[in-house]
Scaffold this active site. Structure first.
Site, mmCIF file in Angstrom:
data_model
loop_
_atom_site.group_PDB
_atom_site.id
_atom_site.type_symbol
_atom_site.label_atom_id
_atom_site.label_comp_id
_atom_site.label_asym_id
_atom_site.label_seq_id
_atom_site.Cartn_x
_atom_site.Cartn_y
_atom_site.Cartn_z
ATOM 1 N N GLY A 1 0.840 -1.188 0.000
ATOM 2 C CA GLY A 1 0.000 0.000 0.000
ATOM 3 C C GLY A 1 0.874 1.237 0.000
ATOM 4 O O GLY A 1 0.911 1.989 0.973
ATOM 5 N N ALA A 2 1.615 1.427 -1.090
ATOM 6 C CA ALA A 2 2.612 2.509 -1.141
ATOM 7 C C ALA A 2 1.963 3.812 -1.568
ATOM 8 O O ALA A 2 2.198 4.331 -2.654
ATOM 9 C CB ALA A 2 3.749 2.128 -2.088
ATOM 10 N N GLY B 1 3.495 5.111 2.729
ATOM 11 C CA GLY B 1 4.298 3.973 2.307
ATOM 12 C C GLY B 1 5.363 4.320 1.294
ATOM 13 O O GLY B 1 6.508 3.849 1.383
ATOM 14 N N ASN C 1 -4.383 4.120 11.098
ATOM 15 C CA ASN C 1 -4.935 5.021 12.106
ATOM 16 C C ASN C 1 -6.094 4.343 12.819
ATOM 17 O O ASN C 1 -6.689 3.390 12.317
ATOM 18 C CB ASN C 1 -5.432 6.313 11.450
ATOM 19 C CG ASN C 1 -4.307 7.298 11.181
ATOM 20 O OD1 ASN C 1 -3.326 7.358 11.910
ATOM 21 N ND2 ASN C 1 -4.448 8.075 10.119
ATOM 22 N N LYS D 1 -2.838 8.681 20.192
ATOM 23 C CA LYS D 1 -3.037 9.142 18.824
ATOM 24 C C LYS D 1 -4.514 9.185 18.465
ATOM 25 O O LYS D 1 -4.991 10.125 17.815
ATOM 26 C CB LYS D 1 -2.276 8.261 17.836
ATOM 27 C CG LYS D 1 -2.239 8.864 16.430
ATOM 28 C CD LYS D 1 -1.358 8.095 15.476
ATOM 29 C CE LYS D 1 -1.302 8.827 14.129
ATOM 30 N NZ LYS D 1 -0.594 8.055 13.103
ATOM 31 N N ASN E 1 -7.014 11.966 16.601
ATOM 32 C CA ASN E 1 -7.599 11.628 15.301
ATOM 33 C C ASN E 1 -9.118 11.550 15.331
ATOM 34 O O ASN E 1 -9.799 11.969 14.387
ATOM 35 C CB ASN E 1 -7.038 10.290 14.801
ATOM 36 C CG ASN E 1 -5.623 10.404 14.281
ATOM 37 O OD1 ASN E 1 -5.108 11.495 14.110
ATOM 38 N ND2 ASN E 1 -4.986 9.286 14.027
ATOM 39 N N SER F 1 -5.320 13.522 7.194
ATOM 40 C CA SER F 1 -5.383 12.506 6.141
ATOM 41 C C SER F 1 -6.813 12.303 5.659
ATOM 42 O O SER F 1 -7.054 12.025 4.481
ATOM 43 C CB SER F 1 -4.800 11.179 6.652
ATOM 44 O OG SER F 1 -5.523 10.721 7.792
ATOM 45 N N GLU G 1 -11.342 6.765 6.105
ATOM 46 C CA GLU G 1 -11.108 5.740 7.121
ATOM 47 C C GLU G 1 -11.914 6.061 8.380
ATOM 48 O O GLU G 1 -11.400 6.013 9.501
ATOM 49 C CB GLU G 1 -9.613 5.594 7.415
ATOM 50 C CG GLU G 1 -8.903 6.879 7.773
ATOM 51 C CD GLU G 1 -7.406 6.684 7.971
ATOM 52 O OE1 GLU G 1 -6.945 5.541 8.061
ATOM 53 O OE2 GLU G 1 -6.699 7.700 8.048
#
Length: 316
Positions: A7-8, A12, A102, A204, A208, A273, A285
């Protein structure tokens, strides 16, 4: 060691570029225009630490890559249900899988002990697909603390941070987690090993769960949100509800809500993000970051008025 970054995307590809520049054996797994751009032109990084270009191996075929020593899972949490079953062809008998999602990860309650041992969160891992594909003993947790975005296919912008924390779910300082940390440090990242990865996850999450959905709903940067008193009041309410969920699990957060707010204020005009994904037309997400907290709060009978309201609006 042979590394695969599965998952670049923004995170990534940036990690892979750093590792390739350091001479490490790393392959990036990607798809679409981003894959083609990296294969043809390498990975270009525009960074606060200096621009550079790297030529890691890049592939869109997991069978072609074959078994590796370490897989970094750097896709968004909602993409794991599709990717995880495909990973079997790269998992050797001792392959380690480093999760970098996340929110609350699918493995959080695996072998955790206590009354919620092996609890599965439906919003994070629908049907248990990810847990069935990746054995618990393979997992090393990680938390990414740097800000990156894809400027165009094959071109990354790195705007802040250089830390990725690593931790064994069982709290040990194993040889394998130290070896992974050493590789990341050699690539130019800070990679501390924590024995309290579950606690750090909540630190975190505390930011988030509030900042990401509100930024998606408002289109605001973190700096803009932190300068608005009414928005800050909402963020604190969401954080208080999240803190109550953590407390129910016996997790005492090492920082206060005000310290978390102050840390966010230092980030400045960065887009979360989730806002980046929204603007790019990508899925959000929202389940792992916000839905998981709502699901746990409902399970524990906790009032989640502010979190549930923001969650519902963000999903819509």
């Amino acid at each position: 060691m042979r590394f695969l970054i599965a998952g670049a995307g923004a995170i990534g590809a940036y990690m892979g570029a750093l590792m390739a520049r350091a001479g490490q054996d790393v392959t990036l797994f990607a798809r679409g225009p981003h894959l083609r751009a990296m294969q043809e032109h390498g990975v270009q990084v525009k960074s606060i630490d200096g621009d550079f270009k790297a030529q890691p191996k890049v592939s869109g075929n997991l069978e072609e890559i074959g078994p590796v020593d370490v897989v970094f899972l750097t896709v968004k949490a909602h993409s794991l249900t599709q990717l995880a079953p495909q990973l079997r062809v790269v998992l050797g008998p001792e392959t380690v899988v480093v999760s970098a999602q996340n929110g609350i990860p699918w493995w959080y309650f695996q072998d955790s002990g206590g009354p919620y041992n092996n609890l599965r969160m439906e919003r994070v891992d629908p049907g248990g697909v990810v847990a069935a594909a990746i054995e618990p003993w393979r997992v090393v947790g990680s938390l990414v603390y740097f800000a990156t975005e894809i400027v165009e296919p094959g071109v990354m912008r790195h705007t802040e941070g250089n830390r990725i924390s690593l931790g064994e779910p069982n709290g040990t300082r194993s040889e394998r987690v130290r070896s992974i940390a050493d590789a990341l440090i050699a690539a130019g990242l800070r990679a501390p090993v924590t024995t309290r990865i579950r606690h750090e996850i909540w630190v975190k999450v505390l930011g988030n769960v509030a900042l990401n959905p509100v930024s998606a709903l408002s289109g605001a940067t973190i700096g803009q949100m932190m300068r608005d008193p009414e928005v800050c009041a909402l963020l604190r309410d969401i954080m208080r509800e999240t803190e109550a969920v953590a407390s129910h699990l016996g997790v005492e957060l090492p920082i206060s809500i005000e310290q978390r707010m102050a840390g966010a204020a230092k980030v400045g005009e960065h887009k979360t993000s989730m806002l980046q994904d929204l603007e790019a037309g990508r899925p959000l997400e929202v389940e792992a970051v916000v839905g998981a907290i709502v699901e746990l709060g409902e399970r524990f009978g906790l009032p989640m008025l502010h979190t549930r309201s923001v969650y519902a609006c963000t999903k819509l």
